[in-house]
Design an enzyme around this catalytic site. Sequence first.
Site, mmCIF file in Angstrom:
data_model
loop_
_atom_site.group_PDB
_atom_site.id
_atom_site.type_symbol
_atom_site.label_atom_id
_atom_site.label_comp_id
_atom_site.label_asym_id
_atom_site.label_seq_id
_atom_site.Cartn_x
_atom_site.Cartn_y
_atom_site.Cartn_z
ATOM 1 N N LYS A 81 0.747 -1.845 0.197
ATOM 2 C CA LYS A 81 0.019 -0.274 -0.281
ATOM 3 C C LYS A 81 0.903 1.795 0.066
ATOM 4 O O LYS A 81 1.782 1.262 0.293
ATOM 5 C CB LYS A 81 -0.784 -0.489 1.314
ATOM 6 C CG LYS A 81 -1.849 1.174 1.768
ATOM 7 C CD LYS A 81 -2.820 0.873 2.806
ATOM 8 C CE LYS A 81 -3.146 2.023 3.065
ATOM 9 N NZ LYS A 81 -4.401 1.413 3.957
ATOM 10 N N SER A 156 -8.996 2.463 3.379
ATOM 11 C CA SER A 156 -8.660 2.893 2.167
ATOM 12 C C SER A 156 -7.525 2.005 1.163
ATOM 13 O O SER A 156 -5.916 2.115 0.352
ATOM 14 C CB SER A 156 -7.451 3.876 2.839
ATOM 15 O OG SER A 156 -6.918 3.324 4.246
ATOM 16 N N SER A 180 -8.749 -0.106 7.715
ATOM 17 C CA SER A 180 -9.181 0.162 6.323
ATOM 18 C C SER A 180 -8.174 -0.992 5.083
ATOM 19 O O SER A 180 -7.779 -1.082 4.480
ATOM 20 C CB SER A 180 -7.596 1.395 6.079
ATOM 21 O OG SER A 180 -8.153 2.764 6.173
#
Length: 456
Positions: A81, A156, A180
Amino acid sequence: MSQDLTQLTAYELIEAYRTKTLSPVEATMATLKRIGELQPHFNAYRAVGADAALAQAKVSEARWARGAPKGLLDGVPVGFKDLLNVQGFPTRKGSLATPDIIQQADSPPAARLREAGAVILGKTQTAEFGLKGLTETKLGGVTPNAWDRQYVSGGSSGGAAVAAALGLGPLQVGTDGGGSIRNPAAVNGVFGFKPTFGRVAGYPHNGSLFHIGPLTRTVTDAALLLNVIAQPDVRDWQSLPSDICDWRENLDSGVKGLRIAYSRTLGYVKVDPGLAAVVDRAVARLSELGAIVEETDPGFRDPSPIIDAINSERAIRLRSEIGVAGLDLIDPGIRARVEKLERYTLAEVVEANERRTDLAILMRRFHEKYDLLVTPVQSQPVPRLGTPPQTPFAFPFNITQQPGASIPAGFDNNGLPVGLHVVGPQYGDLTVLRLARAFEKLQPFPTPHLDSLSKL
């Protein structure tokens, strides 16, 4: 090999390397090819280092040929990420307000994976600064759902979840500051695990809500990844000691006799009836496995005010990072949120931390009676693009720093995935993984239909 190499798990890849039926170069080339085919449609990655990945794969191939792999995940492709630093890539955090500067040092999980010989593919898309449950930014564009591009991928860690679902790297590393990992895992139908706070070391520091963990297609792969990244690091003074030698041990010991509390609403969340029915069926399967399931709520009120006050620290840190000029470049909704969070007083933050302590104690007492708590992940079906998924069951357990996972449990009325949320006591990560693995064996996790994807 005639099968689609991108559908092999990390565990299967390692076995194939060991038996010399497949090489890391072949696996990496297949993954990069699939990324190239699907990236225009799903936008899972922000940056891919194809040349570097192939170079790493060739070195790994030579090690396997000598029978001397560097580590447990030698030659296995992995994505990170874009909130995590990876040497050789900028860390843009989904924002135009960040500099396009190549990182010279790895974050702890990237360092551990590089030491283990993993092939680093690149950086996956994230919501801006990880502050939304929606992976749609001015910098990175829109990352749609892995099952239907008209719907959201969540956030996210949306790019990581989509990459895991579509075979764009079997191992994906995400972050979770309020859901997330579990939010996008639920809506994209993959396994997402938020370990106990500090289990996976992090640097730079991102506050006491921030967990780092795996998004994978199988529970075994998540355990395999934890074997490498669940290590302390001198840069993270809150990181936990490595007290489990192999996260795969006891993974298949089942859930017979485990005391499981099932809370449909946590006592305050309104849940869509169709979605609740999917979760009810999943929980009934736990009883089939021999778990002792009792319907009960843990007994706390909506803790949103607590996490907002604690996040004021994150808002102040963000303003310091990007400056006044940077605030003009970020999403207006995020800027408004930052400005709101900055208005908390020191007294209000102290009070919130006292309430946080009370909540953590309440949950510790709750787990004296129950080994695990299960809930839905989502409260509503997966929304269309532009609207964040509603996952109010996730963030309370960032406040308490407990381990939690989203397990693919079925589908909503639109044919999109629904997640079952499993929460363990602090440091009870292995019990969460045991339940997830037992459920996976009974009801294997589905993958998006490859035939339909091939027609894109």
